[in-house]
Scaffold this motif. Sequence first.
Motif, PDB file in Angstrom:
ATOM      1  N   SER A   1       0.820  -1.210   0.000  1.00  0.00           N
ATOM      2  CA  SER A   1       0.000   0.000   0.000  1.00  0.00           C
ATOM      3  C   SER A   1       0.856   1.263   0.000  1.00  0.00           C
ATOM      4  O   SER A   1       0.433   2.307  -0.512  1.00  0.00           O
TER       5      SER A   1
ATOM      6  N   PRO B   1      -2.050   3.122  -7.034  1.00  0.00           N
ATOM      7  CA  PRO B   1      -3.148   2.482  -7.760  1.00  0.00           C
ATOM      8  C   PRO B   1      -3.554   3.275  -8.996  1.00  0.00           C
ATOM      9  O   PRO B   1      -3.260   4.465  -9.125  1.00  0.00           O
ATOM     10  N   ASN B   2      -4.224   2.582  -9.875  1.00  0.00           N
ATOM     11  CA  ASN B   2      -4.855   3.200 -11.056  1.00  0.00           C
ATOM     12  C   ASN B   2      -3.856   3.900 -11.975  1.00  0.00           C
ATOM     13  O   ASN B   2      -4.129   4.977 -12.510  1.00  0.00           O
ATOM     14  N   VAL B   3      -2.696   3.304 -12.143  1.00  0.00           N
ATOM     15  CA  VAL B   3      -1.735   3.806 -13.128  1.00  0.00           C
ATOM     16  C   VAL B   3      -1.389   2.657 -14.067  1.00  0.00           C
ATOM     17  O   VAL B   3      -1.532   1.474 -13.713  1.00  0.00           O
ATOM     18  N   PRO B   4      -0.980   2.930 -15.297  1.00  0.00           N
ATOM     19  CA  PRO B   4      -0.595   1.868 -16.235  1.00  0.00           C
ATOM     20  C   PRO B   4       0.493   0.972 -15.632  1.00  0.00           C
ATOM     21  O   PRO B   4       1.419   1.473 -14.983  1.00  0.00           O
TER      22      PRO B   4
ATOM     23  N   HIS C   1       4.735   1.253 -13.065  1.00  0.00           N
ATOM     24  CA  HIS C   1       5.144   0.744 -11.757  1.00  0.00           C
ATOM     25  C   HIS C   1       6.649   0.532 -11.688  1.00  0.00           C
ATOM     26  O   HIS C   1       7.245   0.629 -10.598  1.00  0.00           O
TER      27      HIS C   1
ATOM     28  N   SER D   1      -5.239   4.026   1.429  1.00  0.00           N
ATOM     29  CA  SER D   1      -5.889   5.059   0.626  1.00  0.00           C
ATOM     30  C   SER D   1      -4.832   5.940  -0.011  1.00  0.00           C
ATOM     31  O   SER D   1      -4.922   7.159  -0.028  1.00  0.00           O
TER      32      SER D   1
END
Length: 241
Positions: free
Chosen positions: A131, A136-139, A143, A240
């Motif tokens: 976490s 999150p929510n990236v191609p 990463h 979050s």
Amino acid sequence: MLFEGTPFELDRLMLIRILMSAVLVIVMLAAFRRPQLVPRGLQNVAESGLVFVKEQICDEVLGKESGRKFFPLIASIFFAVLFLNISGVIPGLNISSNARIGMPLVLAVVAYITFNYVGIKKYGFLKYMRSSIVVPNVPPALHVLLIPIEFISTFVLRPFTLTVRLMANMLAGHIMLVLFFSATQFFLFDAVSWMKVFSPFSLLAGFGFTLFELLVVFLQAYVFALLTAVYIGLAQHADSH
């Protein structure tokens, strides 16, 4: 200066550190030795400081429930940094023991262990790490770039910046005061006669910078305690991201 050649040898900066720590303990014991319902004098000053930390740092950043839980730690950090810094403007001491990396590093390690412990306790080690470093929510291809950046930012730069910010600010302030007052001494006693006219200006600059250093003393304590609270809050809500 004491116990030279033993594992317990103490130099001037360590003695200042011990002295200011003792002063902090004595002030707090004196303030709350016989607490009154309506605080006065030293109790009023000490309570005002504690209320400031609780309301402006703990409650503001962590919320009332978590703020109450971590208040003892954050208040201890705030007042430790504040009192160790104050020695930088006390005649005869003239330097903050936070101007050397040892104490800022210890305080940063305490903050580092605390916020990581909070995150690991809540999420477990693997989920907390994931976490903290996976955005999150990236191609997926991003990463490869973002995970190392997030890891360094969270687990390397946080303790590093806590340490260096405090040390560098207090060391810089000490150097500036040394320059101003050394210049005053030079102009008064060592310079040729026509240069003595500059001594009042360097003296006034020294006093002016001393007042500014008092502000820095408080700000560094506030920033260190505030960032500790922020990092604890981020660890509590690592999912979050």
